[in-house]
Design a protein around this motif. Structure first.
Motif, PDB file in Angstrom:
ATOM      1  N   GLY A 237      22.535  80.672  79.908  1.00 42.34           N
ATOM      2  CA  GLY A 237      22.347  80.954  81.329  1.00 42.34           C
ATOM      3  C   GLY A 237      22.551  79.739  82.223  1.00 42.34           C
ATOM      4  O   GLY A 237      22.339  79.826  83.419  1.00 42.34           O
TER       5      GLY A 237
ATOM      6  N   PHE B 292      23.836  72.952  75.652  1.00 46.16           N
ATOM      7  CA  PHE B 292      23.316  73.411  76.945  1.00 46.16           C
ATOM      8  C   PHE B 292      22.558  74.712  76.715  1.00 46.16           C
ATOM      9  O   PHE B 292      22.750  75.372  75.696  1.00 46.16           O
ATOM     10  N   ASP B 293      21.698  75.086  77.672  1.00 41.59           N
ATOM     11  CA  ASP B 293      20.875  76.281  77.493  1.00 41.59           C
ATOM     12  C   ASP B 293      21.604  77.544  77.928  1.00 41.59           C
ATOM     13  O   ASP B 293      22.445  77.510  78.817  1.00 41.59           O
TER      14      ASP B 293
ATOM     15  N   ASN C 245      22.603  76.030  73.178  1.00 41.30           N
ATOM     16  CA  ASN C 245      21.459  75.458  72.471  1.00 41.30           C
ATOM     17  C   ASN C 245      20.671  76.526  71.702  1.00 41.30           C
ATOM     18  O   ASN C 245      19.550  76.852  72.051  1.00 41.30           O
TER      19      ASN C 245
END
Lengths: 290, 383
Positions: free
Chosen positions: B207, B204-205, B176
């Motif tokens: 990490g 998705f972020d 993301n």
């Protein structure tokens, strides 16, 4: 419906993992009232030391787990006796600064020693998917859940069923009275901190074998663990489980039905709601403490 | 607040160690090049590879007598892939270290933030990594990109992917940020133009560790292929969990996929996945073999995409300084525009907008733990 069951399973698994990784903080922050910003770093150390003992000392996963528990437990004991003890009884701020400093120190020492690369921790069993009707789960995840629940129950038993546990609760309720009753409070503080660190490290190694160990994971783990502890109520083990499960399931459903890109928003939304509606947390017995 | 305090302290700590490592040569007898890369945070690992490649290049340049008769000195700062930290790092490099050229800052969002700073101080900025197409569209005369863009990669490989892998529907998954979103958009546009249906688009972020929710949706969408834009850490966990979820679709990705570390972390789940990369160490050309040999001798691993990126960016920069005949910023900028650099992976030239072209990009398939070249295609200048 099948999708919902899978989302729910994912949420429950991750929820148990959250509860597990927050256990150490439940003890140290919830019970001891040390705002431990180095929590995630003890978790990280568990994974990294786990990688070291399984890769370089050639231990199998479970012997490695025991060694990690001993190593990080002793380290936690020393940290309490030599660092935390110096700021005890001076309010929360010196403790916060101390643990922030400790977390920076631990991250950078790890970066210096092994670098930023993600590390692979040997798995306890050969991994493979298990299909339960429409739901998929993996063996390692099931095992981690079982060990996680065992650790949660074990920690709960130590606090509520043993003499050490009684001494801990007495000490944190009223150190002066505990001291007068003959409890060696310095030892109790150190033992609690060591136990908290051990639990963080165990969860760190367990989850590193499923994901991967890395020097920089600590920050996110600390944040999520604070969310779990605040949701569940300070110092409450049933609360940590409920908080973890709530966070895990909420994230899974939000990710599943809304968008996975903004999944972290939900945890903090929950914390704000809880702080507004029930500031003592879901399971806390008392809101105020002497 | 905590993260902010931590971030500052980390940046300070790493900065201090970076200076210590780069020696104490003073400004008069060296040519300083500033390097901003993420050395902490979730892409720290890839950032470190860029630094390794850059250090190797500097070592080789200095072994041949440096540039302008002086040794090249690399001043390394940690930008953490974060815009604010990268800007701080650049301010320090320019004001305190007085570097002649800047190289950085890995993540496109961080590079976008330092571009105006470079323009403000009139210092040339070369990136070897940041691939968001928007960067070279800003008409910043001080900015040069010695890397592929998502659009150029998509153009080079869309046809091969659609025809050779026989994909009818593709699910797009990306990290993301600018780069991940850019990659997903470019590939989905070019593949859609070839009649490939989009089954799903999710982000998705950085990490993230648990992708089961995302993969549940993905599995339900039943795509033929899965496109992933992710770096080593996120990507390796994602690919492992794809296998754990029993997803059978063909996987192809952009990012640092064809490296030994990725394969080691991912294990047998990496078998059969495709990666579109601007560089892979198994390309058999004399220049590349020489580079791989030197890199392996120094770091005990084969260079990956980012090691090569750091190496190329530093060589291009040093060559431009030599061409310019001085450390005058304007002269270096003109020389950069006329770059003709023979890299391990083809030849680099820049368009008027500062976009590199002419080098080869490759599509690899991971077989038996090593990346095998499936197709290679020169990156053409964008129209």
């Amino acid at each position: 419906m099948d999708l919902f069951l899978q989302f729910l399973t994912n949420g429950l698994v991750v929820g148990v993992f959250y509860a597990l990784s927050a256990l150490g903080l439940t003890l140290i922050f919830g019970l001891m009232r040390v705002v431990n910003f180095a929590h995630g770093e003890f978790y990280m150390l568990g994974g990294v030391v786990g990688w070291f003992v399984t890769t370089y000392l050639g231990l199998d996963f479970f012997s490695g787990l025991v060694l990690v528990a001993l190593a990080i437990g002793s380290f936690g004991w020393l940290v309490d006796r030599f660092l935390i003890e110096r700021v005890r009884g001076q309010g929360e701020e010196p403790g916060i600064l101390l643990t922030i400093g400790l977390s920076i120190f631990l991250v950078n020492i790890t970066l210096l020693a092994i670098g930023p690369a993600p590390l692979k921790v040997a798995r306890a069993i050969t991994e493979g998917p298990i299909f339960l009707g429409p739901v998929t789960i993996t063996k390692m995840r099931l095992l981690a859940m079982v060990i996680g629940i065992a650790l949660i129950v074990g920690a709960h038993a130590i606090i509520h069923r043993t003499r050490l546990g009684s001494a801990m609760r007495a000490t944190f309720q009223d150190p002066m009275a505990a001291s007068l009753a003959g409890i060696r409070t310095k030892q109790v503080y150190a033992a609690t901190f060591a136990l908290g660190c051990t639990l963080s490290a165990l969860s760190g190694m367990l989850l590193a074998s499923i994901y991967s160990a890395q020097a920089s994971v600590g920050g996110l783990v600390s944040l999520k663990s604070f969310v779990v502890v605040i949701l569940g109520g300070m110092g409450s083990f049933p609360g940590a489980i409920a908080g973890g499960l709530l966070l895990g399931v909420a994230e899974a459903l939000w990710g599943g039905y809304v968008a996975t890109g903004m999944v972290d928003i939900i945890g903090f939304l929950l914390v704000i709601l809880i702080l507004v509606l029930r500031p003592q947390g879901l399971f806390s017995i008392r809101a105020e403490r002497a | 607040m905590y993260r902010y305090v931590l971030g500052c302290a980390l940046a300070a700590g790493v900065a201090a160690s970076g200076i210590a490592a780069s020696g104490s040569a003073n400004a008069q007898d060296s040519v300083k090049i500033g390097l901003v890369e993420p050395l902490t945070g979730s892409v720290a690992y890839n950032g470190k590879s860029v630094v390794e490649g850059a250090k190797l290049a500097v070592e080789q340049i200095n072994a041949k007598g440096g540039v302008l008769g002086k040794p090249v000195e690399l001043v390394i700062e940690d930008g953490q892939c974060a815009p604010a930290n990268s800007v701080n790092a650049v301010e320090k490099l320019v004001q305190k270290d007085k570097v002649a050229v800047l190289v950085g800052a890995f993540c496109s969002s961080a590079t976008a933030a330092i571009m105006p700073v470079a323009a403000k101080y009139k210092i040339p900025l070369v990136t070897g990594v940041s691939s968001s197409a928007a960067l070279t569209e800003q008409n910043n005369p001080w900015f040069f990109r010695a890397a592929e863009t998502d659009a150029l990669m998509a153009k080079a490989f869309a046809k091969i992917l659609a025809n050779d892998l026989k994909l009818k529907s593709v699910a797009y998954v990306g990290v993301n940020d600018d780069w991940g979103r850019g990659g997903v958009e470019e590939f989905s546009r070019d593949l859609s133009a070839l009649g490939v249906k989009t089954a799903l688009t999710e982000y998705f972020d950085h990490g993230s560790t648990d992708f089961f929710t995302l993969l549940t949706k993905l599995r339900a969408a039943k795509p033929d292929g899965i496109f992933v834009a992710a770096e080593t850490q996120d990507g390796s966990i994602l690919v492992k969990q794809l296998q754990e979820m029993g997803v059978q679709s063909k996987v192809f990705g952009v990012g640092s996929w064809a490296t030994a570390d990725f394969i080691n972390l991912t294990g047998d789940a990496a078998e059969g996945i495709y990666a579109a990369v601007p560089y892979v160490s198994s390309v058999d050309t004399p220049r590349n073999n020489e580079f791989v040999k030197a890199y392996e001798a120094k770091y005990k691993v084969k260079p990956g995409k980012y090691g090569a990126a750091g190496y190329n960016a530093l060589n291009i920069t040093a060559q431009a300084i030599a061409q310019a005949g001085s450390t005058d910023a304007e002269a270096i900028r003109t020389a950069l525009g006329k770059t003709d650099y023979k890299a391990p992976n083809g030849e680099y030239r820049f368009t008027a907008k500062g976009q590199a072209y002419g080098f080869d990009a490759v599509l690899v398939r991971i077989e038996g733990g090593t990346p095998k070249v499936v197709a290679s295609s020169p990156v053409e200048a964008p129209q």
